[in-house]
Every structure is written in C-alpha cells, then in structure tokens.
Design a protein around this motif. Structure first.
Motif, mmCIF file in Angstrom:
data_model
loop_
_atom_site.group_PDB
_atom_site.id
_atom_site.type_symbol
_atom_site.label_atom_id
_atom_site.label_comp_id
_atom_site.label_asym_id
_atom_site.label_seq_id
_atom_site.Cartn_x
_atom_site.Cartn_y
_atom_site.Cartn_z
ATOM 1 N N UNK A 53 -6.169 37.163 -6.948
ATOM 2 C CA UNK A 53 -6.393 38.590 -8.090
ATOM 3 C C UNK A 53 -7.519 40.823 -7.662
ATOM 4 N N UNK A 54 -6.350 41.027 -7.337
ATOM 5 C CA UNK A 54 -7.283 42.000 -7.447
ATOM 6 C C UNK A 54 -7.970 42.222 -8.639
ATOM 7 N N UNK A 55 -9.312 43.141 -8.022
ATOM 8 C CA UNK A 55 -10.430 43.726 -9.215
ATOM 9 C C UNK A 55 -10.515 45.021 -8.957
ATOM 10 N N UNK A 56 -10.445 45.698 -10.618
ATOM 11 C CA UNK A 56 -10.513 47.561 -11.223
ATOM 12 C C UNK A 56 -12.216 47.357 -10.496
ATOM 13 N N UNK A 57 -12.764 48.420 -9.690
ATOM 14 C CA UNK A 57 -13.898 48.513 -9.906
ATOM 15 C C UNK A 57 -14.019 49.959 -10.486
ATOM 16 N N UNK A 58 -14.356 50.159 -11.584
ATOM 17 C CA UNK A 58 -14.616 50.676 -13.094
ATOM 18 C C UNK A 58 -15.142 49.383 -14.552
ATOM 19 N N UNK A 66 10.914 40.154 -19.411
ATOM 20 C CA UNK A 66 10.533 41.543 -18.451
ATOM 21 C C UNK A 66 10.633 40.769 -17.338
ATOM 22 N N UNK A 67 11.355 41.324 -16.618
ATOM 23 C CA UNK A 67 10.833 41.493 -14.614
ATOM 24 C C UNK A 67 10.654 42.781 -14.021
ATOM 25 N N UNK A 68 10.764 43.945 -14.984
ATOM 26 C CA UNK A 68 9.925 45.389 -14.374
ATOM 27 C C UNK A 68 7.855 44.978 -14.407
ATOM 28 N N UNK A 69 7.502 45.610 -13.416
ATOM 29 C CA UNK A 69 5.806 45.801 -13.328
ATOM 30 C C UNK A 69 5.584 46.278 -14.341
ATOM 31 N N UNK A 70 6.364 47.106 -14.665
ATOM 32 C CA UNK A 70 5.455 48.048 -15.908
ATOM 33 C C UNK A 70 6.970 48.073 -17.855
ATOM 34 N N UNK A 71 6.007 48.030 -18.644
ATOM 35 C CA UNK A 71 6.772 48.191 -19.651
ATOM 36 C C UNK A 71 6.250 49.544 -20.867
ATOM 37 N N UNK A 109 -2.338 43.933 -10.723
ATOM 38 C CA UNK A 109 -2.118 42.470 -10.708
ATOM 39 C C UNK A 109 -0.699 42.821 -9.918
ATOM 40 N N UNK A 110 0.242 42.995 -12.103
ATOM 41 C CA UNK A 110 1.002 44.173 -11.411
ATOM 42 C C UNK A 110 1.794 44.468 -10.595
ATOM 43 N N UNK A 111 0.712 45.878 -10.196
ATOM 44 C CA UNK A 111 1.520 46.833 -9.203
ATOM 45 C C UNK A 111 1.305 45.996 -7.844
ATOM 46 N N UNK A 112 0.596 45.827 -7.750
ATOM 47 C CA UNK A 112 -0.124 44.857 -6.172
ATOM 48 C C UNK A 112 0.895 44.129 -6.042
#
Lengths: 333, 333, 333, 333, 333, 333
Positions: free
Chosen positions: A1-6, A21-26, A317-320
C-alpha cells in the motif's frame, strides 16, 4: 500500500466508491458543485484550484465573465463543496510591467514553506506562466513570469527538489495549440528558471489514443513513497474537435523528469451531460486535488465542458494499482 | 426611461421577468416554440423573421428540408407563439436573372411605408443580400441583390435616414467565415447602394471575447429616443468550434454608423439543452424582435442550435441600462 | 411491392412503426441497445456488424478501449438486442506481414457461400480495407488487404457478380478525410482486385446538402427484385463539424455501379441525445442490417455519436417508396 | 478584320512581331522598362496604369516603398517607355472619412467624358475599390468607395452603358484570396452601385487549368466592333504557389456580362527571368493597355514578379483570332 | 562491380564524368534537351518516359498545353537527345468507360515480353494509375486502371516476380499531397491487383530531411545482380514550398518490398537555373532511365521545374557505391 | 557621428560604397563568398557566424549536408572572405542529456570576457536555444539550453547588463512559424534565465509590411554611444511564400528592451539571383557582423536563399542615419 507524504486532512470532501464501480475514479453524486452563474458576473466557473486553509478551504477560481473575459477569483468554503466566491477578481501587487493584466486563467495553488504560491496561464504578449503568492487569499503579490511565451499549465512541486524550486509546464503556441508535451524546470529563487528536462509526451498511434494530441499537468503533484503521483490531462482530436480526459503517472521523487509508470487507460473522461455539453463540449480538466495522508483519499476538482466545476474521488492506491494493471509500455511512449 | 419610437402592440407575446433573475433577457418557459419537424419536409426551423400582421402576426421561416436544402416559408399566428407554416417555400416574381434560386436563408422582415420588405442571405455565385417585398405574405416580389457577393445578415432600417434607405450588413467570404464586422450603407431607391460606413467590429483580446471572432446584425433596429437599439450576434472560436451569443448596441439616430454604446457582456448565450445540442451546437441567433411602444416590451425570436426556434423577452430599458452598466470601453472596440 | 432476395428471418428484432410517424425509419424505443461500457475495458461500443448465426445472432463489435485503442470484438445474442460481447479482441491467423495489427475498426460481416467474410478499416501504414473470414466467430483468418492505403468502409456484396467477388469502398486520405465518393471493384479470388468503377459521389450545392461533404457505404447491400438496396452514410460540414446521417440508393443488380435511384432526403439523422451527445457529437453511422424476406422487414444497427449502438427499423418498401417520392434528380448528383 | 472603337494613337510604343513567333503577344526587347528602384524610395514598381496625356503619356504607378508600403505615384513620359515618376505619392481631396489612407495599390486609369477616372484597391477596413478622378495628374479627388469590402481589381468601362457608369471587379476576402470570379456592376452617379451581374469565373478541371484558381479583370476594356476586348489575369495554384498569367475575352457591347468568346490558352505567362524571379515569383499581371485605332496595335503594361514593369505588344486581330482558334468551349466555363 | 541484368545499349546517350566531380550523377552539358515550347501547343515538356525502340528511341512526353491541360504525346529520336514529338496527344482504344479522358500525366514506359506497357497518373474521379500498352507507339490500348483513386507514380517492374506482374506506386490524396510512401502490389493479369506490401516511407527528423515529406518511385527499376536499383524522388517542405530531389535504393530481387540499401544523401537536386526557376521552382523529377548492360551506364531523363526536360548520367556502380558509402541507417527509416 | 564601443579591427573585410549607391548597405562585388559545395558533404552553407580570432578570423558555419541534415562546422580565414571549413561538424563536451544532438543550426558567436560563447537553434524535443563556449574553436563545451522549447534565434549581448548576462530571442512554434516577436531575457550565470521583457514585434498593416509576419534578431548587437545597434530579419508573407529582409534598430544601452529607434525601411532584401534563387527563394538572413571601432565599418555575413553565404558592408553612421531618416513611428509598432 502506497503512502501519501503530506499532512492528514480529516475533513476532506468524500464519498465512498459506489458498489459495482470498476473505474478508479468516481464522481460526486451532486455534481456539478459550482454552477456557471455562481457569481453575478460569471458565464462559467471551471478549471480552478483549491487548498486547505484555516479550518476549511480556500481556492482560486477561473470565472469567465459575461463578456467572456478570463480572470481569477478568490473563494472560501467550510466543507470544500459549498463555496463562496468573491464577486471581484483578485488584483496583484508587484512590478508595474509584470502585473499589467492581459488575461489570467487555469490557476493552480501550491503551499510551500510559509505561503501559498499561485501559478496560472498569464497573458504577456501571448500566454505564459504567471507566478505569485499570498498568505491569506486577501492580498496577492505577483512576481516575474516563469517563462517566455508561449506556455500553459505551469504546476509547481510542493517542495524544493535538489535545492531548487521545481515546476512542470506545457510549452504551447499562440492559439488552440495542436501539440503539447510536459517539461520540468528548476529555479533557485522562483525568478530565474533553467535545467529544463523533457518529462513525457503524447502517445502516437493507437496504443493510447486518448492522449495522442497533447497532454498537460493537472493538480500539484502528490508525493507518495513510490514517487510523485501526477494527475494530468490528455487530448485526442476527433473529426468534431478535441476531447479532454484525465490520466495519471508516477514520477521519480528525486528526478521527477524520470517517469516510473504511466496509465495507458484514461481514469475519467466526459460521459455525463455536464461534461459533454457546454461552452466547449467534451472537456474534463483537473486543476486541483486534496489529499488525506491518513486514509490515502484524494478529492479531484475538475472543470467540465469549460462551463462548470465538478468533484471526483479516488485514492492513491486506486490510481497506482490501476496504472500498474494498465501500464503504458515504455516503447509506446 | 427610454422610449420606443414605434406603434403600440398590446398583443405582444409576453412573460414577466422571473423573480431573482439578474440577466437582462429571459427565456419563454415553453421553449422551443417551433420544433424541428414543424412541417412534414423540415429537418429544422430556425433563424426566422416575425412581424405584426392584421390582428395577429406573420413571418418568414428558415426551414431546412430533409435534404438539408435551405429556403424561406411563410407562416401565420394569432398569438406569436403558435405558428402555422406553409408546407411549400415562397416563390418570387421579378427579373428572371435575379429570382433564380440557389439557396435562401436567415430572413429579416421590415415594414417601411406601405409594405413589408424582406432581406435574406441569397445564393448568387456566393452568398449576398437578397431583397424583396410583399404586401400580404402571399405574393412576393424580388428586386436586385443589394451587394456583390460575399455578404450575409442584411438588415434594413425601418425608415429612411437622411433621405435614403439604410441597411446594415456583414461582408463575408464563401465559407464558414472566420471574420466579420458590421457596415452601414445607403440607397436612394433600394437598387443602387453606396456611402458605405464602418459601424463596429470584433473585439480583440480578452475584453469581450464572446464577440472576438465575428459579429453581425440581428433583428431590425429598434428606434428609441436614445438611438437605434441594435440586437446583434457575436461569435467566439473555441478549440471545439464557434459559439454564437447575443449582444446589443445603441447607434446614433441620424448617423447610425456612430456607436453610442455597446454591451461588453453578452445578453443571452447557449445554456439550455435545445441551444447547446442540435445540428450546430451552441448557437443562439436572433433574427427578429417585436416591440410594444406603450410598455417598452421586446420579444426576441432566435434560432437555437440551427435546429429549433426560441422566444425570449426583455424591455428597452433592460437592454439600455445593462449596456450602460457594462459598457464596452471605446478604446477596446 | 418489392421483394428481398434472401432467406426469411422470422426472429428478426422488430417493433411496428409508431402511429403518426411519417419518417421511413423509426428507432427502437429502448435505444441505445449497447451502452458504452458493455465490457469492462470499453470506452464506447459502436459502428458494429451483426448477422444471423445458428438459432440466434453473432456479431463483430467496434469496442474502443479505455486507452481509446480501436479493435474488433466478437459477440453473441439470442434476440439480436441483448448482446454478450467477449472481453478480448479477436485475433487473426494468416501471413505474419498481413496480420500485424495497427488498429481495426468499423467492421462489416457478409455471408458468402460457406463462411462469414469480414471487412474492416485496417491500419497498414495508413487506413485500408482488411479482409478475413470465419466459420464460427471463434477462429478468424485474415487474408490480403483488398487495396492500397488509403481507404475506409469496404463493404462486400453477398454473392458474386459477373463471376467475381464485388466490394464497395470509399477511398480516403490519412486523416479526418474531407471528401469521399463510393466506388465498386471486383476480384476473382478476394486477393487481386480490379475493374474499379465510380458509383456515386457527394451532391454539390444545396440540392441535398446533408450528403455534400462525403458519403460511404453502410451495411451489406440488400438484394431486391428492383436492385441492390444500399443504405449509406452522408456527411455535411457545418461551422461546428461533421454531421453524419443515413440515406439509401438502389443499384443495378448486374452492374451495381449504375445507380437506379437515390434518396434526396436523409432517412435518419442525429436527433436523440444519445446521437447528438458523445465522444463525437452528431453521428448516426449504419454498419449492418438484418432482413426478413417473408415480410420485407429490415433492422438497422448503427453507431451513435461514436459512443453507443442503436437499432432502428424499416422495410424494403418503406425505403424504396421514400426514395421514389423524394428522388435525387440525376443532373444534381 | 476587327476595329478598335477609339481614337488613333500614332505615337503608341511599338515593336513588330519577331519573325517565327507564333504567340499572340510578344515582349518588348528591352524589358523591363521600369526597374524596381525607379525612384529613391521604391522597393518595386509594377501593376501600373498608363494613358495618353497631352503629347505624350501619363500614368499612375504602384511603387511599393522600401518599407513595403503600397501607394500610388504619378508619372509622365514622352514615348511611353521612358518614365519620370514623382518621388511622393499622390494625395486626394475629398470627404475626410473617405480619403483616410490605409493602403492603395493596383491602379487603373480610365478617361470618360472630360476627366481621368482612377480605380484601385483601397484599404478601408479591408480591401475594396477606391474611386477618384483627376484632370491633370497633379490634383486628385477621391469619391465614395464603390463597394463594401472585400473586393479587388475594380476596372471601369470607358463609356456609360445603358445610361450608367459600369465597372468590373473581383470580390475577394481579407487575405491571399484563393478564389475569384469577375462581376459587373452599374451606377448612375459613381456613388451608388447596383445591378450586379456575374460575368465569368474560374475553369474547373483540366480544360484550362491556368485560370482554375481565380481570375480578375486587367486593363480598361477595349471597345471593338466585335465586342469589349478584355485582357484579364488567371491563376493556377501549383504545389509551390500561384502562377499569374494573362488571357483575353470578348464581352457583349451592350450587355458586357455576356461573354461572347474567351481564350482557352493563356496569351502570355511568366517565362523570362524578370517574370519568374522577384518578390513574388511567376507573376505577369496586366493593368493597362494603349491602343491605336488606325492600326489595331495594342501595348500592354504588366507587372512582373511583383517587382518590375514590363511592356508587351499585340493587336486586336491577333487576340481575337487567337481566341477564336483556341476558344474555351461554353460548357467548360 | 555490379552487373545490370538487361540488354546492351551501345548507342546510349553519354558523356563522361567531368573531372573533379565528386557527385554520383552529372548533368548533360547542353541541358535542357527539350525546351518548353518543343511543339506549337506546349507550355512545358517534362516528366517524360523514354525507351530503346528500333534503331533509336521512342518516348511518351508530358506536354502541358498553353491551356495548361495535361496529356501524353509520342516522340521519336535517333540519338536519345534530339526529339521529334507529335503535335497531337496519343489516343487510346479500349472500354469506353475506361478510356474517357480527364487528364493524363507523368508517364512511365516498361517493355515486358512482347510489348511496351505504359503507366501514368490518370484522372478518374481523382488521380489513379492508368495502364495501357503499345507495340509501335502509333496505336495505343488502354486497360483497366490498376487501383482505386487516389494514387500517383505507378511504376511497373520489367518482368514478372513470383509469377505475377508487379508495380510500385505512391498512394495520394486529391490535392498537392503532403505525404507519400512507396508500396508494392502484384497482379496475375494486369487487371486484378493485390498482395500489397509497404516498401519504404519518408524519413522523419533530421537524418535525411530531403526525403522527409513524401517519396515516390521514378524510372522503371533497373535489375542488377545486387537487387533492383530504384531511382526515386524525395520531397522536403521548406517555408517556401516543396523541393523535389532524387535518391536511390536497392530492393531485393525476389521480394522487392524488402529494402536492402537506401541512400541517405540525395543524388541530384535543383541547382541549375532551369531546375530552380520555372512554373514550379525547385523540382528535379526522374521518370525514365536508359541502361547499357555492357558498360553499366545509365542515362536519366528528368523533369526540371515542371517546365523543361533534362538529361543526366551515372552508372550502376556509381549509385550502388554511393549508397553504400552514405547509407540510410535502418533505424532511421 | 556615432561611435562603436568595441576594439578596432583594421583587417576588417571592406569595400567602399559604390558611387551613386543610395542604399545604406552594399554587397561585396564577388558574392557569394562561400558556395553551396564548400565542403564535400555540403548541400548548402549559409546563416553562419564569424568573429575576429588570432590574426585572422574564425567562424561557425551552418552546413546542411547532402542528406539535408543541419549541423555546425568550424572554419578559419585570414581575410574574412576566403574560408577553410572543417569537413566534420563540431562536437560538444558536457552533460550527456544536454549534448545529445537532434539538429543544430543558425549559430551566433559572441566573445564575452575570456571566451567565445555560442548560441544556436538546438533540437531538444523541438527547437530551442542551445548555449556553449570555446576558447580555441577546437574544443567546444555545451551548457544548459537557455529556454524551454520552442524558440529560435538566440543572440547574446557582448557584455553583462545590470550585472546579468543578456540574450535576445524569438519564441516560436514547432514548424515554419507564422508569427514572431523579439524578447529580452537575463541570467546571472547563463544557466537560469528570467526577467523576460518584450522588445518589439511585427508591424501590422501597411506601415512597414516587410516586417509584418515575423521578426528575429540577427548578429550580436553592436554597442554604440547611442545605444545597441541591432540588425535583425523581418518577414512578409506573400501569396507565394515568405520573403526575408534585414532591418535595424537602436536599443537602450541599459534597458535594451526599450527601443529608441527602428527602421521603417528594410536595409537589404533579396534582389540578386543568389538571394532570390536557391533551396528557399527570397531569403537574406544576417547572423554575424564584424566591426571596426576606428572607422565605424561593419561587415555583415548573411545567408542567401538558404543556399550560399554573402557579405555586405555598411557603417554605424549609415545605419543610424538611415533609421533616423526613415523611422518607424512609435504608434505603428
């Protein structure tokens, strides 16, 4: 799992992913969040920048007037969804030669150090990258244009890289530019710029045709432990005009001109009526993203048909993961 | 308060301004008033001219056929809203060289003296301004074309000026003209034309970009005590095509090529689906206006997306005040 | 009454003509029958080919992926309306030089003798006409491209003519071709092609302007006792882009390059939102038709706005009578 | 043998046709007669007008300055070959709105009644036809522009026709116009113009391709007993630009919009270095002709490569016979 | 040393290579060999085909007429340098649909078996490849066009390959085509064509920019023991138009779509005035070559500036060695 | 009398002004000084840079190869007229990302402090301004590109201004740019650039049409006591392409973006055959100038028709006086 550095942002606007929904963005179910007539003088409100500010949020909005003049307007919101936008455009302090206004549009806002830096497409004998800053979204200072004309879509990185400020941009021409690649540049002082590097370009042929005509950076890059997560726009030219969609890429944290991964599939494109019908049909154009480091949530603000503003959700995570499942193979780029 | 210098028209179609509406022009709630298939052969009915006639109204309608041939059709209405349109195009009497039909579109009708004069875009080795007249909308006579090709949007003034007939027009080219300014011309006899004067042109840059590509006169100018009130169309070219909106201007009563005031803001643009979606998306194109001198009311007929016909309302005061509140500064024109 | 020279198809998809409808073609009330996201990877499903197969139907579908890559996908249906489409594109066996894929789109399927022949727009250093065949829609064989680049819309006849295979096509250029006429060619073996004949072209001027920019063949020609009934697409160029509509023609049975009759009016054009709004607005593009010889019924499959797939109904008599009522006069062609 | 209906001009510049020459027009052996630097400020001297005046000749010359500004200069000559040109451009008296100079080029001079009338391409918010007159080539008066923009190549007839003044012109666009036909118009007073008639246009296809792109009138029409002898320019567009050649036609004496005969072959085209090499390569552009009624001799003044001025000779019989030997067949026009 | 696989031609026109000349091709010192007015009706004579015939030579010449109509004319010569060209164009026998003339230009002549085959650019609703034959250059027979429009530069191979006739061509569009690659096709009977193969295309970027816009085959390929020696034309687009130069390539003898070697350097380009100045400046366009197997000598006939005909000399060794010294690297093609 | 603020150069190439010459610049009588085939591989030698070096002169030459590849070649001369040019292009040391060659052309050389700096049009994902230096014209070092693409004609000032390095350039697009203004930029270190200022642009309308399409800086600016003397190129677009001429301007010594004076007239344009005929007709393009402070003499090196190199002479007084006699009025710029 990726981590946002902010930082964490517990009050980030959010809706869970719809079932099935199978799309990465909704999309936000109540889109558009900002109508075209949000202020009395506006013909349209779109391609706008939003950041956490105080207990809520602040933003700079592209409001084209009823004369279809393009300018930047400050706005504030408690929840990031309902916005109060000033009725007058912001004005800048600075060198009189520099602050002379021709037109201003497509702002981005980036917090670095102690202040909010602003970049936008600035008219100066042609479009180029305007730069400025504010502490409070009341008073604004404009500094030197970053580049010679002709350029659009200047997007700062939220911290220095290799000791210098860093920016992405898309060199352009004077008109409805029929080409466009993304470049990276550095500056010791936000005045003088150099060390220009090619980052990535359009994809010829059929491999990823939604980004075959031009591409440009969107929101401020999101730092993750895997790299800078860049959401960008890509354009195809059909026989009836341009279609603007969104994609994403991962850039190396230290050398952001090195592309580690890039999406072959678009992540969102014009499908709803408010995205397909308007002053410029078939445009979804991202300019800002909020992130919450605790949950990985990302809220994307995007212009719709050059007319209204929409909101959409995803996670790092969805995007990556989507990028890794549908990668653009390197020899195709 | 401004005064319309014409007859009263108590039966003018009308709806009061909706509460909360800040725009100077508001749409008829049952728009479009004429659907695309109003007559059996029609693909679309738009860009049409309407005048008071007898106890009701008469008009000339641009009905493109299902072969997409462009011609003029007569129609009649009791209330100005519900129309009966003839199934066959009008035909003209006149000189055989002149009346030969290539195509006819975008009519205007203007009552002067004892008859209804008609002007339209007439095919004669390219588009030019056709002229004709009728007493009864049954029999039509065609006279000489006003100008050499290439011209469009010929709009007569409703009385002589300085002893001569007067017309506005927009010199054009042979195609989808990418430029267009408004000129004024005079004639002693409606046959020979001269004394051409430049009236106003497009607005470069960002000051009033909705009218940056081309402009052309719309309905017959409305005489008021402050000047000729001209409603016109303005066009911007986006990366996905032309957008046609409406604006207005005040011209000097004696020297109509002198512009006294001009709107920086558009007064109506494509926002409803029937204006944004159709054979040519994003077109609102005014060709006629009814006026009532007693109340100052104005009813505007306009083509929507080159497909259907819409109706909108305003008053002389609304337009003149709006122009004065949002004037186009002279050095920008 | 005209007669279709083919087999009966009692299970043809069908709805009766709506009462009061005067058009020769009417839409399926549940359109679109195939949505843009019919398979997980698809951005759009349109311009597709359907044939009777076994007890039901089979087809080849143009599914543009979410990378907007264009390819052909096999699908099956019991009723011709509800379709199951494979998630992976078809692949071809054949000469390695020939089967190398650049892109594939706009398929047609034609049963001749013992197999289903396929033609499509095939990328081979530019668009040309790909040819192949299948017995079962599981295994596909690709043979030689029919022509040199640049060509689109290759449509086979369902039987030999004068002892040779026969095809219609529309020579093109490398881009969004701004011209296009229909030609006829023959081949003894589906490998070598010759005896090229001009069939018909665009209609200049105003006589039938919907087909003034380019035309191209649509579904496999339908043999009737009066001639080959050809449904084709015609295009007009407005100031805001191309509009694609459908028309029909009757070709001589023995010399199909002789046009016996041709419609002056279009038979269907973009009017519904799913035809006017989408990736390419204002497109209705027919690629296949089912016919029932017993009743004369015809079911047309057509792409809508380059986004979804629609279904429409007519009969051989409807089309032929409409053509005769509204014929394109010969000197206008 | 045809007869020129004008005065004798015994001192017309002249050289006999070279032996063996089969062309209908032959060049002066000392061409060019006027070099590009004929006056100190000139970059080029071309496309100019010459008339008999006093015992010699006078003319108006297009001298583009070393800033490549286009204006008209008066000049005088004893023999029609050696010219003295004023160093300053002419200035006009007249209505201040009308005489405002944008640019002036390609003059023609026409003696009617008691004075020399001048027509030229006049900048007035785009190119149109300027009109003026002089008695003495010292003082010049400018009257109303003949037409709305956009027009070029206005050429007056040397007498009234049907009681009105008459002019030929070529409606144009704002740039390097890629089309152009010749039209005829009349005026009772040289102010108001009307009765526009189409005269002739370009020749499509291969029949006479040198005049396939645009055509425009050249010198003042020469009245003969067989009709108005018109020398005009025709243009073809090759892959490397426009080529301007000369042709001729016979127009009906009473209805000059009726073409009696027209040359299929060009009569002179760029072949010499001074015609092929210069600021605009491959241009031979006739603007004036002297005639001698006693001998039928014609001396043509023409611009060469938009740089220098050439002189060529022919006779009325040469041109009329050549047209008759190589006529453009009517159905090809 | 390479060997030409053809008959000796002791009377081939010839001049030795000038001392000091380092180029692989050198011009005939008396160029041009055919002037623009070689026959009374001609505006220009260029892009022409020459073969050994009887004791001397015969040829087909492109003579554009003084109406700039394009057609083919037969001619004969004893020495290959001084030519007598018929004053009337050739006419064809054949199918009336096929032999209808629109225009004909840029011929090639190829002896196969017992007759001379002719290919040219033939107008048939657009440019395509016309085919015909003659035994004696007196009577000509025209067969089917080889391809659908739009094509130019059809060049036959002088023997069957793999049992089929073979041809090179350059698919084109309807205008001054801004692209162009070379393709190979086969036919069993010169009527039906297929098995199309891509041979080679333009060279992007800077590696060999003289052939970056379009390329097309020139003379009949010359068979050598190392492969087919193809002389072709390549085009660059400068800001002032196209420049046509010559290059050469070696194609595989059995699979001529395989390129064995290709020149990076042009072998001749416009440098002399008769090549740089004319109706189309900066064109050197080869259409024919004579060869002598005994000596390896090659005489190239080429059009100059679309105006006159030039002659140049080389040998098979010169060309092949030059290609090998300056090869186009494969990854650049 | 103006004074050049630089060293004397007694051996400057020189010819006195011809008697009777009124132009401010005159050509070397033996032009062109460098032929197109000056080195074995060259197609053309033009647009080149020359400086005093040792007892003679050194230079960098644009030699397009016979593959029409563009690169820079070093050369040396004793008298500045007869040159020996290396047969191989120069190569650069530096950062591997930066020194990768796409193409290099149109060099300028500028001595500052202790070395010769070089700027040129450098291919880096589009044209931009390459920078480098040499001490000896044997070894060359390349540093960072000055700007993002797309730019051409980078020209350094020969000393720091306000403590920074300074450069002029002409922002461009990716093709044969149809626009172009001159901008000024500064840098503290020749790596980072900023403080961009608009200097001057094209001249609309007719006032100075030779520079109406685009302008760009030429040789290194020459410092005089009256200001920086800038020789630049200006371009007009005729119907047959671009014409490149030379003009001059005086820039403020301390704020060089302030234009003190600018020539309305061009100072030299294509008139000789070697300037009008060649690979790109009608180009005179200055890239270098030698100056002698003692006499005010200036020797200009300029490319001719993109084919050969010419030499022309003037003095500082000639240019400055000419500018003052024929100034471009400020409101026209």
């Amino acid at each position: 799992m990726s981590k946002i550095m902010d930082k964490p942002l517990p009050n980030i606007p959010w809706q869970e992913k719809p079932e099935g929904c199978t799309a990465p963005v909704w999309r936000y179910t109540e889109n558009p969040i900002i109508p075209r007539d949000a202020i009395p003088s506006s013909n349209s409100v779109f391609n706008s920048a939003v950041v956490p500010f105080g207990k809520g949020f602040a933003g700079l909005f592209r409001c084209d007037s009823k004369s279809v003049s393009m300018d930047l307007f400050a706005g504030f919101s408690e929840d990031g969804i309902h916005w109060t936008i000033h009725h007058d455009p912001i004005s800048f302090e600075g060198d009189s030669e520099v602050i002379r206004r021709e037109y201003r549009y497509d702002p981005r806002v980036c917090f670095i150090g102690d202040r909010y830096y602003i970049s936008w497409c600035n008219g100066y004998h042609g479009p180029t990258i305007g730069l400025g800053w504010t502490f409070d979204f009341q008073t604004f200072h404009q500094s030197e244009n970053a580049f010679l004309p002709y350029n659009r879509n200047g997007v700062l990185f939220p911290r220095k890289i290799g000791g210098n400020y860093a920016i992405l941009s898309r060199p352009s021409d004077t008109g409805h530019t029929p080409f466009g690649d993304i470049f990276y540049s550095e500056s010791p002082d936000l005045i003088f710029w150099g060390k220009h590097r090619y980052v990535m370009g359009t994809v010829p042929g059929d491999a990823s045709a939604w980004q075959s005509k031009k591409i440009g950076p969107g929101p401020i890059p999101i730092e993750t432990d895997e790299g800078w997560l860049l959401i960008y726009h890509g354009v195809i030219q059909t026989c009836n005009g341009f279609v603007y969609r969104m994609g994403c890429a991962l850039l190396d944290r230290d050398k952001p001109w090195k592309v580690k991964c890039r999406s072959k599939y678009y992540i969102l494109g014009p499908q709803e009526y408010y995205e397909c019908v308007g002053d410029v049909p078939n445009v979804t154009f991202p300019c800002a993203a909020l992130t919450d480091a605790d949950t990985g949530r990302i809220a994307i603000y995007y212009g719709c048909a050059d007319t209204v503003t929409g909101l959409a959700f995803t996670t790092a995570d969805e995007l990556i993961n989507y990028m890794k499942q549908h990668p653009l193979e390197e020899d195709k780029a």
